[in-house]
Design a protein around this motif. Structure first.
Motif, PDB file in Angstrom:
ATOM      1  N   SER A   1       1.952  -5.018  -3.233  1.00 23.47           N
ATOM      2  CA  SER A   1       2.175  -3.706  -3.276  1.00 23.47           C
ATOM      3  C   SER A   1       1.697  -3.586  -1.681  1.00 23.47           C
ATOM      4  O   SER A   1       2.219  -2.481  -1.407  1.00 23.47           O
ATOM      5  N   ALA A   2       0.732  -4.085  -1.193  1.00 22.49           N
ATOM      6  CA  ALA A   2       0.429  -3.846   0.212  1.00 22.49           C
ATOM      7  C   ALA A   2       1.377  -4.440   1.416  1.00 22.49           C
ATOM      8  O   ALA A   2       2.028  -3.378   2.133  1.00 22.49           O
TER       9      ALA A   2
ATOM     10  N   ALA B   1       4.084  -1.358   1.091  1.00 22.82           N
ATOM     11  CA  ALA B   1       3.770  -0.378   1.867  1.00 22.82           C
ATOM     12  C   ALA B   1       3.892  -0.435   3.402  1.00 22.82           C
ATOM     13  O   ALA B   1       4.571   0.118   4.066  1.00 22.82           O
ATOM     14  N   ARG B   2       3.650  -1.671   3.779  1.00 23.66           N
ATOM     15  CA  ARG B   2       3.696  -1.988   5.186  1.00 23.66           C
ATOM     16  C   ARG B   2       5.374  -2.093   5.697  1.00 23.66           C
ATOM     17  O   ARG B   2       5.790  -1.703   6.686  1.00 23.66           O
ATOM     18  N   ALA B   3       5.974  -2.810   4.781  1.00 23.68           N
ATOM     19  CA  ALA B   3       7.598  -2.918   5.080  1.00 23.68           C
ATOM     20  C   ALA B   3       7.995  -1.478   5.285  1.00 23.68           C
ATOM     21  O   ALA B   3       9.050  -1.356   5.888  1.00 23.68           O
ATOM     22  N   VAL B   4       7.787  -0.819   4.276  1.00 18.16           N
ATOM     23  CA  VAL B   4       8.533   0.731   4.156  1.00 18.16           C
ATOM     24  C   VAL B   4       8.053   1.492   5.477  1.00 18.16           C
ATOM     25  O   VAL B   4       8.753   2.011   6.127  1.00 18.16           O
ATOM     26  N   SER B   5       6.654   1.235   5.784  1.00 16.77           N
ATOM     27  CA  SER B   5       6.348   2.112   7.277  1.00 16.77           C
ATOM     28  C   SER B   5       6.932   1.403   8.215  1.00 16.77           C
ATOM     29  O   SER B   5       7.413   2.095   9.296  1.00 16.77           O
ATOM     30  N   ARG B   6       7.056   0.143   8.417  1.00 18.49           N
ATOM     31  CA  ARG B   6       7.749  -0.409   9.581  1.00 18.49           C
ATOM     32  C   ARG B   6       9.283  -0.025   9.764  1.00 18.49           C
ATOM     33  O   ARG B   6       9.723   0.271  10.810  1.00 18.49           O
ATOM     34  N   LEU B   7       9.880  -0.069   8.670  1.00 23.16           N
ATOM     35  CA  LEU B   7      11.456  -0.090   8.630  1.00 23.16           C
ATOM     36  C   LEU B   7      11.549   1.576   8.954  1.00 23.16           C
ATOM     37  O   LEU B   7      12.602   1.806   9.573  1.00 23.16           O
TER      38      LEU B   7
ATOM     39  N   VAL C   1      16.296  -2.076   0.908  1.00 22.46           N
ATOM     40  CA  VAL C   1      15.951  -3.301   1.483  1.00 22.46           C
ATOM     41  C   VAL C   1      14.521  -3.826   0.863  1.00 22.46           C
ATOM     42  O   VAL C   1      14.218  -5.092   0.665  1.00 22.46           O
ATOM     43  N   VAL C   2      13.514  -2.935   0.867  1.00 25.18           N
ATOM     44  CA  VAL C   2      12.154  -3.340   0.488  1.00 25.18           C
ATOM     45  C   VAL C   2      12.091  -3.604  -0.972  1.00 25.18           C
ATOM     46  O   VAL C   2      11.455  -4.300  -1.377  1.00 25.18           O
TER      47      VAL C   2
END
Length: 403
Positions: free
Chosen positions: A27-28, A31-37, A50-51
């Protein structure tokens, strides 16, 4: 996944971004991938797609191995999808019965159809959900004309198909509420297509119908073959086979798959259990598929074993025999099923690593472990069971599985 997300994903840029994101496991990580994209300026639909797909690919590797890295999924579709190794065995059965084509009515994300096309069968894959059918088309695209995907109901597709002696039917009725994300299981009366319709088709055409392994046995067709399948220790499905796909004289079957090897037990009917006997030198735990198929008695006779208790699916014997259909244990000693007596035995044997199994007793193994004294460099298995009106603890060692 909604259609807007799928459209955003199914572009060269979207698929390239999915490959670039790589594994998204926790889950972490999500969250990181969503924020980055999002920070990179990608649209909300594309980021979600994508995520979500990267996360599902990570989970799907247990069922599809390296193939998961190029597939698309819905959460519900992945949950119901057949493991690729199991689907490959279904495909081989269809080929061995002489069929060259199969109609997969309710194909989901195309897991079974992948195995069918891989085995050289021509496939018509049908799903009533538009998004799911589109995902199946993507997953089956590498097979070209060998797999045709149609957005349609199973009922309409079957009624409009021309008759063909070389084509079998495969069905995996939806056992969950509709949707692509969080879904819940429904009763057998609410499967889609309905079981009444599916069983009627099976009476007319050679068919395989995948069901949950706990399906009501009394509701199974008496004139079909019912095969329970376990993979690496877990019972994963029940398949009802009819027509030329059902083997002559077989009404009950337990297929046990471990790694790349498989073993099968078949019978014309439920097996009669062996009588209860006193605990011997060995204890045997039948595979879940054997238990579901009610073939414990046949396994017992092959091991010169008897039932430990008429209500408990454990076998016992004095003969040093095992089989692929059981996990076998050599008994060290027995004691009352209380933590003090067990801890005394564990200390005497220097046991610091303990596997706990139970059957017929209301015990939480994790909570029970905290009550025990584990100290030493030896390992063993503790089996908590009910024998008659007694709760018994059996300290034992695993016996190497038969190949």
């Amino acid at each position: 996944m909604e259609m807007s997300e799928l459209r955003a994903l199914l572009t060269p840029a979207g698929l390239e971004l999915l490959d670039a994101v790589g594994t998204v496991g926790s889950s972490a990580d999500v969250a990181r991938a969503v924020s980055r994209l999002r920070a990179a300026g990608h649209s909300p639909d594309l980021v979600s797609a994508v995520v979500g797909q990267a996360h599902l690919r990570s989970k799907a590797s247990a069922k599809f191995g390296p193939f998961a890295g190029r597939m698309l999924f819905t959460r519900a579709g992945l949950e119901q999808a057949t493991r690729l190794g199991v689907a490959a065995r279904h495909a081989q059965r269809i080929r061995s019965a002489g069929f060259t084509a199969v109609a997969d009515l309710g194909c989901g994300i195309g897991g079974d159809a992948l195995a069918f096309t891989g085995a050289g069968l021509d496939v018509l894959a049908v799903d009533a959900d538009e998004v799911t059918a589109a995902i199946a088309a993507y997953n089956l695209a590498p097979f070209g004309d060998g797999a045709v995907v149609r957005h349609d109901t199973a009922e309409d597709a079957f009624e409009t198909m021309p008759a063909a002696d070389d084509r079998a039917i495969w069905m995996d009725p939806a056992r969950r509420t509709s949707g692509h994300g969080e879904t819940r299981r429904v009763s057998a009366d609410d499967y889609s297509p309905s079981l009444d319709w599916a069983f009627d088709v099976a009476r007319r055409v050679s068919t395989g119908i995948k069901l949950g392994p706990a399906h009501d046995r009394d509701a199974l067709p008496a004139d079909a073959e019912s095969q329970w399948v376990s993979a690496d220790g877990s019972v994963v499905e029940l398949v009802v086979w009819s027509g030329a796909l059902a083997r002559e004289g077989v009404r009950r079957a337990a297929l046990v798959i471990r790694d790349d090897r498989s073993h099968e037990l078949t019978a014309p009917a439920d097996a009669v259990d062996e009588p209860v006997r006193e605990l011997g030198a060995f204890l045997h735990e039948p595979d879940g598929a054997v238990i579901r198929a009610r073939l414990i008695g046949d396994v017992a006779r092959s091991l010169d074993a008897g039932m430990l208790d008429e209500h408990i699916a454990y076998l016992t014997s004095d003969s040093a025999l095992t089989s692929p259909f059981v996990q076998s244990f050599r008994v060290r000693e027995t004691m009352p099923a209380n933590p003090k007596a067990i801890s005394t035995a564990l200390k005497a044997h220097g046991i610091g690593r303990l596997e706990i199994k139970k059957r017929g007793v209301d015990v939480d193994p994790a909570a029970f472990r905290k009550k025990l004294t584990l100290r030493g460099d030896q390992e063993a298995t503790l089996i908590l069971a009910r024998i008659g009106d007694r709760r018994v603890a059996i300290l034992a060692d695993r016996v190497s599985a038969a190949s």
